[in-house]
Design an enzyme around this catalytic site. Sequence first.
Site, PDB file in Angstrom:
ATOM      1  N   LYS A  89       0.833  -1.202   0.000  1.00  0.00           N
ATOM      2  CA  LYS A  89       0.000   0.000   0.000  1.00  0.00           C
ATOM      3  C   LYS A  89       0.868   1.253   0.000  1.00  0.00           C
ATOM      4  O   LYS A  89       1.905   1.300   0.667  1.00  0.00           O
ATOM      5  CB  LYS A  89      -0.926  -0.023   1.223  1.00  0.00           C
ATOM      6  CG  LYS A  89      -1.981   1.086   1.247  1.00  0.00           C
ATOM      7  CD  LYS A  89      -2.903   0.909   2.439  1.00  0.00           C
ATOM      8  CE  LYS A  89      -3.971   1.994   2.493  1.00  0.00           C
ATOM      9  NZ  LYS A  89      -4.907   1.798   3.620  1.00  0.00           N
ATOM     10  N   SER A 163      -9.707   1.631   2.659  1.00  0.00           N
ATOM     11  CA  SER A 163      -8.892   2.437   1.772  1.00  0.00           C
ATOM     12  C   SER A 163      -7.777   1.640   1.073  1.00  0.00           C
ATOM     13  O   SER A 163      -7.138   2.151   0.155  1.00  0.00           O
ATOM     14  CB  SER A 163      -8.258   3.587   2.564  1.00  0.00           C
ATOM     15  OG  SER A 163      -7.352   3.094   3.549  1.00  0.00           O
ATOM     16  N   SER A 187      -9.901  -0.636   6.866  1.00  0.00           N
ATOM     17  CA  SER A 187      -9.282  -0.428   5.551  1.00  0.00           C
ATOM     18  C   SER A 187      -8.558  -1.639   4.974  1.00  0.00           C
ATOM     19  O   SER A 187      -8.175  -1.615   3.802  1.00  0.00           O
ATOM     20  CB  SER A 187      -8.315   0.760   5.611  1.00  0.00           C
ATOM     21  OG  SER A 187      -9.033   1.964   5.702  1.00  0.00           O
TER      22      SER A 187
END
Length: 292
Positions: A89, A163, A187
């Site tokens: 990420k 996210s 997330s």
Amino acid sequence: MTDERLERLRREADRLGFDVSTSVLENCLETAENLRTTARALDDRADVEVSTYPDVSSRGEYNELLAYYETARQRRATGPLSGLRVVIKDNISVADLPLTCGSKRIAVVPNTDATVTSRLLDAGAVLVGKANMDAFAFGPSGEFSDYDPVENPTYPDRVPGGSSSGSGAAVASGEAEIALGSDTGGSIRIPAAACGVIGMKPTHALVPRHGFVSFAPSLDTIGPLGRDIETVAKTLSVLAGPSIHDPTARDRSLPRFSEGFNLPENPTVGLPQEFFEAADNRGRRSRSERCQ
């Protein structure tokens, strides 16, 4: 404690309409100074350097990647994650790849790896690149990256969740066997559920956050996503444990998370009824089928 600082704080409290005693104001100033000292100590131990980077553009069939190595990066050929491809990420530092947090307001290239990045490479993983994400890790759907929304490889008519949207999509599409995400309020878990993969939010402070851009430090955790539970468990075993660069990381002996998968032939599974009250018929049917 200087009278000038105390008086400034008192004026600000009066401006905001707070009736605060002198002892409370003094305690606020002392707390602020302690936080400043702690922040400086963490900066001294962080050992992360960056340089500016002019441009970033998303890539991949599902817009799941923000940058990747032209030749996938591998530090060693053997280890518990040998040969498994991983994407990370984009709020976690990876040397020589842009770090944007999904926002065009940030554009830097770290010269060093986050602790979790180094641990993956030491375990034999093959590092592919950085995963797209909702800007600043603030979004549950994967639609709010400044580098355009991520698409859902498993259910094209639905959002991929956020996210850690690019992380979920990269695993679901087969771009990688492992992805790292971060979870503050869902997330990792939301994109895992939305894309049909496995996602794990570890206990807070189990995984070091050195080289990670925090959203809410008292809640943020870094964790793995994968296609199966065993891979996620092996990855967590690699990631977890204390670090000299993160004094908040838990310093204690850890279990081998990949052990203990010998379940009984007919295990009993508990499902909170409240979770399914708002589900449609497809969700209820799926629940029934999986529990048979």
